[in-house]
Design a protein around this motif. Structure first.
Motif, PDB file in Angstrom:
ATOM      1  N   ASP A 101      82.060 115.555  84.941  1.00 17.08           N
ATOM      2  CA  ASP A 101      81.458 115.132  86.212  1.00 17.08           C
ATOM      3  C   ASP A 101      80.789 113.757  86.116  1.00 17.08           C
ATOM      4  O   ASP A 101      80.157 113.307  87.059  1.00 17.08           O
ATOM      5  CB  ASP A 101      80.445 116.166  86.704  1.00 17.08           C
ATOM      6  N   GLY A 102      80.916 113.111  84.973  1.00 18.03           N
ATOM      7  CA  GLY A 102      80.356 111.778  84.807  1.00 18.03           C
ATOM      8  C   GLY A 102      78.964 111.754  84.214  1.00 18.03           C
ATOM      9  O   GLY A 102      78.460 110.681  83.858  1.00 18.03           O
ATOM     10  N   THR A 103      78.309 112.910  84.096  1.00 17.71           N
ATOM     11  CA  THR A 103      76.994 112.942  83.463  1.00 17.71           C
ATOM     12  C   THR A 103      77.147 112.724  81.962  1.00 17.71           C
ATOM     13  O   THR A 103      78.217 112.933  81.394  1.00 17.71           O
ATOM     14  CB  THR A 103      76.281 114.278  83.730  1.00 17.71           C
ATOM     15  N   TRP A 104      76.056 112.320  81.322  1.00 16.17           N
ATOM     16  CA  TRP A 104      76.140 112.016  79.896  1.00 16.17           C
ATOM     17  C   TRP A 104      74.923 112.561  79.160  1.00 16.17           C
ATOM     18  O   TRP A 104      73.860 112.804  79.741  1.00 16.17           O
ATOM     19  CB  TRP A 104      76.278 110.513  79.658  1.00 16.17           C
ATOM     20  N   VAL A 105      75.115 112.748  77.858  1.00 18.83           N
ATOM     21  CA  VAL A 105      74.053 113.160  76.944  1.00 18.83           C
ATOM     22  C   VAL A 105      74.071 112.182  75.781  1.00 18.83           C
ATOM     23  O   VAL A 105      75.128 111.827  75.265  1.00 18.83           O
ATOM     24  CB  VAL A 105      74.277 114.601  76.426  1.00 18.83           C
ATOM     25  N   SER A 106      72.881 111.742  75.368  1.00 23.78           N
ATOM     26  CA  SER A 106      72.775 110.801  74.257  1.00 23.78           C
ATOM     27  C   SER A 106      71.733 111.314  73.271  1.00 23.78           C
ATOM     28  O   SER A 106      70.661 111.774  73.682  1.00 23.78           O
ATOM     29  CB  SER A 106      72.382 109.409  74.770  1.00 23.78           C
ATOM     30  N   LEU A 107      72.047 111.267  71.985  1.00 26.38           N
ATOM     31  CA  LEU A 107      71.114 111.651  70.934  1.00 26.38           C
ATOM     32  C   LEU A 107      70.968 110.510  69.951  1.00 26.38           C
ATOM     33  O   LEU A 107      71.951 109.822  69.632  1.00 26.38           O
ATOM     34  CB  LEU A 107      71.610 112.885  70.168  1.00 26.38           C
ATOM     35  N   ASN A 108      69.754 110.306  69.453  1.00 21.42           N
ATOM     36  CA  ASN A 108      69.568 109.326  68.383  1.00 21.42           C
ATOM     37  C   ASN A 108      68.548 109.851  67.384  1.00 21.42           C
ATOM     38  O   ASN A 108      67.761 110.750  67.697  1.00 21.42           O
ATOM     39  CB  ASN A 108      69.168 107.954  68.939  1.00 21.42           C
TER      40      ASN A 108
END
Length: 197
Positions: A101-108
């Motif tokens: 759906d175009g949403t994103w998740v980012s981890l650092n």
């Protein structure tokens, strides 16, 4: 007369030899100066340990999960662990996953190890998870299963979102952040949106 003729004969041999030497020096000198200029003076010496270790600066790894959704892993540096190349140590890694759906998740995190054959990344040291819906989770250790896009932590985790804050003994972020479950004892503070001024 004999001495003069000997001198002339010697010069006939010496002058062509000197001319050939000078021409050869003119042709070879640029190559010599270029090679010495290419050697960095301040470069650290290479040790035997470095020969056995493959290290890459600013790596960028891209792939697709089991649902053909893209993911990307970037870091300041990556160092191969062992001879097989299946485990890679990451310095300040960041993993990004995009949903259908175009949403994103980012981890650092500060450090990580990527096990390429299992498609798993273990993160340590100040792990932060961001979801573009406004959710943020902070913990000290987490494991990303890049296949389904799930994230697990078994150590205390704090979370905040537009709706409130929550703290738990661990957490599970499933389906690329679509569901977040806090495990163990959890405490939540919810913000009231219907309060009148």
């Amino acid at each position: 007369m004999v001495r003069a003729s000997r001198l002339v004969a010697a010069m006939k041999m010496l002058l062509p030899a000197l001319a050939i030497t000078l021409v050869a020096l003119v042709l070879i000198w640029p190559q010599i100066s270029r090679n010495t200029a290419d050697i960095p003076v301040d470069q650290a010496p290479v040790t035997l340990e470095d020969v056995d270790t493959l290290r890459m600066a600013n790596p960028r790894f891209v792939g697709q999960d089991e649902n053909d959704q893209p993911f990307e892993i970037v870091a300041r540096a990556a160092t191969q662990i062992g001879d097989t190349g299946q485990a890679v140590e990451l310095d300040h890694p960041q993993a990004d996953m995009v949903n259908k759906d175009g949403t994103w998740v980012s981890l650092n995190a500060e450090e990580g190890v990527w096990f390429k054959d299992a498609s798993v990344v273990n993160l340590t040291g100040g792990v932060a998870l961001f979801h573009d819906a406004g959710h943020q989770l902070v913990t000290e250790e987490a494991m990303i299963d890049m296949g389904p896009g799930n994230v697990f932590s078994e150590v205390p985790t704090q979370g905040q979102s537009p709706g409130g804050t929550i703290r738990g003994e661990g957490m599970q972020s499933l389906d690329r952040g679509a569901r977040i479950i806090f495990t163990g004892k959890a405490r939540a503070v919810l913000y009231s949106t219907g309060a009148s001024e």
